[in-house]
Structures are given as structure tokens and as C-alpha cells.
Design a protein around this motif. Structure first.
Motif, PDB file in Angstrom:
ATOM      1  N   ALA A 133     -46.846  30.922 -39.703  1.00  0.00           N
ATOM      2  CA  ALA A 133     -47.244  31.263 -38.332  1.00  0.00           C
ATOM      3  C   ALA A 133     -46.141  30.918 -37.340  1.00  0.00           C
ATOM      4  O   ALA A 133     -45.895  31.663 -36.386  1.00  0.00           O
ATOM      5  N   LEU A 134     -45.474  29.813 -37.571  1.00  0.00           N
ATOM      6  CA  LEU A 134     -44.354  29.454 -36.695  1.00  0.00           C
ATOM      7  C   LEU A 134     -43.217  30.449 -36.821  1.00  0.00           C
ATOM      8  O   LEU A 134     -42.527  30.754 -35.847  1.00  0.00           O
ATOM      9  N   ARG A 135     -43.043  30.964 -38.022  1.00  0.00           N
ATOM     10  CA  ARG A 135     -41.941  31.893 -38.278  1.00  0.00           C
ATOM     11  C   ARG A 135     -42.235  33.301 -37.758  1.00  0.00           C
ATOM     12  O   ARG A 135     -41.443  33.885 -37.050  1.00  0.00           O
ATOM     13  N   HIS A 136     -43.384  33.850 -38.146  1.00  0.00           N
ATOM     14  CA  HIS A 136     -43.660  35.251 -37.773  1.00  0.00           C
ATOM     15  C   HIS A 136     -44.505  35.382 -36.505  1.00  0.00           C
ATOM     16  O   HIS A 136     -44.745  36.481 -36.038  1.00  0.00           O
ATOM     17  N   ARG A 137     -44.935  34.268 -35.938  1.00  0.00           N
ATOM     18  CA  ARG A 137     -45.647  34.252 -34.652  1.00  0.00           C
ATOM     19  C   ARG A 137     -46.926  35.088 -34.646  1.00  0.00           C
ATOM     20  O   ARG A 137     -47.284  35.684 -33.631  1.00  0.00           O
ATOM     21  N   ARG A 138     -47.621  35.121 -35.759  1.00  0.00           N
ATOM     22  CA  ARG A 138     -48.893  35.843 -35.829  1.00  0.00           C
ATOM     23  C   ARG A 138     -49.986  34.845 -36.175  1.00  0.00           C
ATOM     24  O   ARG A 138     -49.865  34.076 -37.115  1.00  0.00           O
ATOM     25  N   ALA A 139     -51.056  34.902 -35.418  1.00  0.00           N
ATOM     26  CA  ALA A 139     -52.132  33.932 -35.581  1.00  0.00           C
ATOM     27  C   ALA A 139     -53.135  34.318 -36.666  1.00  0.00           C
ATOM     28  O   ALA A 139     -53.828  33.452 -37.193  1.00  0.00           O
ATOM     29  N   ALA A 140     -53.216  35.582 -37.006  1.00  0.00           N
ATOM     30  CA  ALA A 140     -54.265  36.051 -37.919  1.00  0.00           C
ATOM     31  C   ALA A 140     -54.312  35.293 -39.251  1.00  0.00           C
ATOM     32  O   ALA A 140     -55.395  34.852 -39.658  1.00  0.00           O
ATOM     33  N   PRO A 141     -53.192  35.105 -39.952  1.00  0.00           N
ATOM     34  CA  PRO A 141     -53.280  34.368 -41.218  1.00  0.00           C
ATOM     35  C   PRO A 141     -53.841  32.954 -41.035  1.00  0.00           C
ATOM     36  O   PRO A 141     -54.665  32.491 -41.820  1.00  0.00           O
ATOM     37  N   PHE A 142     -53.411  32.296 -39.970  1.00  0.00           N
ATOM     38  CA  PHE A 142     -53.856  30.936 -39.693  1.00  0.00           C
ATOM     39  C   PHE A 142     -55.348  30.906 -39.370  1.00  0.00           C
ATOM     40  O   PHE A 142     -56.099  30.095 -39.920  1.00  0.00           O
ATOM     41  N   VAL A 143     -55.792  31.791 -38.500  1.00  0.00           N
ATOM     42  CA  VAL A 143     -57.197  31.828 -38.094  1.00  0.00           C
ATOM     43  C   VAL A 143     -58.095  32.156 -39.289  1.00  0.00           C
ATOM     44  O   VAL A 143     -59.130  31.515 -39.496  1.00  0.00           O
ATOM     45  N   VAL A 144     -57.706  33.138 -40.079  1.00  0.00           N
ATOM     46  CA  VAL A 144     -58.497  33.529 -41.253  1.00  0.00           C
ATOM     47  C   VAL A 144     -58.580  32.374 -42.251  1.00  0.00           C
ATOM     48  O   VAL A 144     -59.668  32.036 -42.743  1.00  0.00           O
ATOM     49  N   ALA A 145     -57.459  31.741 -42.538  1.00  0.00           N
ATOM     50  CA  ALA A 145     -57.445  30.639 -43.506  1.00  0.00           C
ATOM     51  C   ALA A 145     -58.244  29.440 -42.992  1.00  0.00           C
ATOM     52  O   ALA A 145     -58.998  28.817 -43.763  1.00  0.00           O
ATOM     53  N   MET A 146     -58.114  29.096 -41.731  1.00  0.00           N
ATOM     54  CA  MET A 146     -58.856  27.957 -41.190  1.00  0.00           C
ATOM     55  C   MET A 146     -60.360  28.236 -41.171  1.00  0.00           C
ATOM     56  O   MET A 146     -61.169  27.341 -41.396  1.00  0.00           O
ATOM     57  N   THR A 147     -60.738  29.484 -40.948  1.00  0.00           N
ATOM     58  CA  THR A 147     -62.157  29.846 -41.037  1.00  0.00           C
ATOM     59  C   THR A 147     -62.645  29.639 -42.466  1.00  0.00           C
ATOM     60  O   THR A 147     -63.730  29.096 -42.691  1.00  0.00           O
ATOM     61  N   GLY A 148     -61.823  30.049 -43.426  1.00  0.00           N
ATOM     62  CA  GLY A 148     -62.178  29.846 -44.831  1.00  0.00           C
ATOM     63  C   GLY A 148     -62.303  28.378 -45.186  1.00  0.00           C
ATOM     64  O   GLY A 148     -63.239  27.971 -45.884  1.00  0.00           O
ATOM     65  N   LEU A 149     -61.368  27.555 -44.710  1.00  0.00           N
ATOM     66  CA  LEU A 149     -61.447  26.116 -44.968  1.00  0.00           C
ATOM     67  C   LEU A 149     -62.700  25.517 -44.337  1.00  0.00           C
ATOM     68  O   LEU A 149     -63.297  24.585 -44.887  1.00  0.00           O
ATOM     69  N   SER A 150     -63.123  26.055 -43.199  1.00  0.00           N
ATOM     70  CA  SER A 150     -64.364  25.594 -42.560  1.00  0.00           C
ATOM     71  C   SER A 150     -65.574  25.909 -43.430  1.00  0.00           C
ATOM     72  O   SER A 150     -66.478  25.080 -43.574  1.00  0.00           O
ATOM     73  N   PHE A 151     -65.609  27.099 -44.009  1.00  0.00           N
ATOM     74  CA  PHE A 151     -66.691  27.448 -44.937  1.00  0.00           C
ATOM     75  C   PHE A 151     -66.688  26.499 -46.137  1.00  0.00           C
ATOM     76  O   PHE A 151     -67.731  26.033 -46.578  1.00  0.00           O
ATOM     77  N   MET A 152     -65.500  26.219 -46.660  1.00  0.00           N
ATOM     78  CA  MET A 152     -65.392  25.322 -47.814  1.00  0.00           C
ATOM     79  C   MET A 152     -65.858  23.915 -47.445  1.00  0.00           C
ATOM     80  O   MET A 152     -66.536  23.252 -48.241  1.00  0.00           O
ATOM     81  N   GLY A 153     -65.510  23.463 -46.256  1.00  0.00           N
ATOM     82  CA  GLY A 153     -65.991  22.160 -45.795  1.00  0.00           C
ATOM     83  C   GLY A 153     -67.491  22.151 -45.617  1.00  0.00           C
ATOM     84  O   GLY A 153     -68.173  21.184 -45.964  1.00  0.00           O
ATOM     85  N   GLY A 154     -68.033  23.248 -45.106  1.00  0.00           N
ATOM     86  CA  GLY A 154     -69.488  23.373 -44.966  1.00  0.00           C
ATOM     87  C   GLY A 154     -70.198  23.315 -46.301  1.00  0.00           C
ATOM     88  O   GLY A 154     -71.318  22.797 -46.406  1.00  0.00           O
ATOM     89  N   ALA A 155     -69.548  23.817 -47.339  1.00  0.00           N
ATOM     90  CA  ALA A 155     -70.143  23.791 -48.677  1.00  0.00           C
ATOM     91  C   ALA A 155     -70.335  22.359 -49.170  1.00  0.00           C
ATOM     92  O   ALA A 155     -71.239  22.092 -49.968  1.00  0.00           O
ATOM     93  N   LEU A 156     -69.504  21.440 -48.701  1.00  0.00           N
ATOM     94  CA  LEU A 156     -69.656  20.038 -49.096  1.00  0.00           C
ATOM     95  C   LEU A 156     -70.893  19.400 -48.464  1.00  0.00           C
ATOM     96  O   LEU A 156     -71.359  18.367 -48.934  1.00  0.00           O
ATOM     97  N   ALA A 157     -71.408  20.011 -47.405  1.00  0.00           N
ATOM     98  CA  ALA A 157     -72.538  19.436 -46.676  1.00  0.00           C
ATOM     99  C   ALA A 157     -73.898  19.904 -47.187  1.00  0.00           C
ATOM    100  O   ALA A 157     -74.922  19.404 -46.734  1.00  0.00           O
ATOM    101  N   VAL A 158     -73.917  20.856 -48.113  1.00  0.00           N
ATOM    102  CA  VAL A 158     -75.189  21.355 -48.631  1.00  0.00           C
ATOM    103  C   VAL A 158     -75.383  20.889 -50.070  1.00  0.00           C
ATOM    104  O   VAL A 158     -74.448  20.429 -50.720  1.00  0.00           O
ATOM    105  N   GLN A 159     -76.604  21.031 -50.552  1.00  0.00           N
ATOM    106  CA  GLN A 159     -76.914  20.671 -51.932  1.00  0.00           C
ATOM    107  C   GLN A 159     -76.170  21.581 -52.899  1.00  0.00           C
ATOM    108  O   GLN A 159     -75.865  22.730 -52.578  1.00  0.00           O
ATOM    109  N   HIS A 160     -75.912  21.055 -54.104  1.00  0.00           N
ATOM    110  CA  HIS A 160     -75.318  21.886 -55.147  1.00  0.00           C
ATOM    111  C   HIS A 160     -76.265  23.040 -55.438  1.00  0.00           C
ATOM    112  O   HIS A 160     -77.471  22.892 -55.412  1.00  0.00           O
ATOM    113  N   GLY A 161     -75.685  24.187 -55.683  1.00  0.00           N
ATOM    114  CA  GLY A 161     -76.496  25.341 -56.011  1.00  0.00           C
ATOM    115  C   GLY A 161     -75.923  26.597 -55.412  1.00  0.00           C
ATOM    116  O   GLY A 161     -74.731  26.676 -55.088  1.00  0.00           O
ATOM    117  N   VAL A 162     -76.790  27.559 -55.231  1.00  0.00           N
ATOM    118  CA  VAL A 162     -76.361  28.872 -54.771  1.00  0.00           C
ATOM    119  C   VAL A 162     -75.737  28.812 -53.388  1.00  0.00           C
ATOM    120  O   VAL A 162     -74.707  29.436 -53.139  1.00  0.00           O
TER     121      VAL A 162
END
Length: 123
Positions: A69-98
Motif C-alpha cells: 500500500a505504501l508503494r502503490h498507494r492503493r487502499a483496496a488491498p489493505f481494506v479488503v485484507a483488514m476486513t478479512g482479518l476482522s472476520f477471522m478475529g470474530g470467529a475466535l469469539a464464537v463457539q466452535h462449529g458452523v
């Protein structure tokens, strides 16, 4: 020297894509394994595996995508990846399962997409 640094970042993006794929495979395999056996898969569902995976994904994404992002000055990869990491973090807060598997798979898909976008914008 600059080309060498770009090569390292590209390798980190590829490592992030591989890690995301392995994570998704782990989620699907865990559900299938536990469904087939009914019990005994406590090691596959260990919270430590998920915490370590999220830590690795966060570190790789921070370096590769942040650097990109610093190199190509585009926010999309960063925003998309951080949203994904947020989903993954949210998965730690729920019970194991579907629910956990769905949140994690959505998260790893978005992190993978962030790495792919980062690779595309680098060229």
C-alpha cells in the motif's frame, strides 16, 4: 536492491495466500473430520491453532499488504485484507462449529483477495 525488496514482498503475499488456503482447508477438514468421528478432534479445534493462525495472518498481511500500500498507494488491498482479518478475529469469539467456520472462511477469502490485489497493483 529495490527489486530484491519487491521480491520479498511478493513472496510474503504468496505466503499469505497459501496460509489463507491452508486455514480454509483446516476449517473444512475439521468439520468433516468431527462429523465423521463424532468426537476426538479436540486438537484440530484447539483455540491455540486459531490464535496462532490469526497472528501469522496478521503479521504477513501487515508487512506484505502494508508495504504494498505504501508503494502503490492503493487502499483496496489493505481494506479488503483488514476486513478479512476482522472476520477471522470474530470467529475466535464464537463457539466452535458452523458459525466459526463460516466467519473464518469469509475472512481467509478476503485476506487472500487482499494479497491478490496487492500482487496485481505491484505490477
Amino acid at each position: 536492491m529495490r527489486q530484491g525488496l519487491l521480491s520479498i514482498r511478493a513472496r510474503l503475499d504468496r505466503a499469505g495466500i497459501l496460509l489463507s488456503g491452508l486455514c480454509a482447508l483446516h476449517c473444512i477438514a475439521s468439520i468433516l473430520f468431527l462429523s465423521a468421528l463424532g468426537a476426538g478432534g479436540h486438537l484440530l479445534l484447539s483455540p491455540e491453532i486459531h490464535r496462532i493462525g490469526l497472528l501469522l495472518a496478521t503479521l504477513i498481511a501487515a508487512v506484505a499488504i502494508g508495504w504494498g500500500a505504501l508503494r502503490h498507494r492503493r487502499a483496496a488491498p489493505f481494506v479488503v485484507a483488514m476486513t478479512g482479518l476482522s472476520f477471522m478475529g470474530g470467529a475466535l469469539a464464537v463457539q466452535h462449529g458452523v458459525e466459526e467456520a463460516v466467519l473464518t472462511i469469509i475472512g481467509v477469502a478476503l485476506v487472500t483477495l487482499g494479497h491478490i490485489l496487492n500482487l496485481r497493483h505491484a505490477h
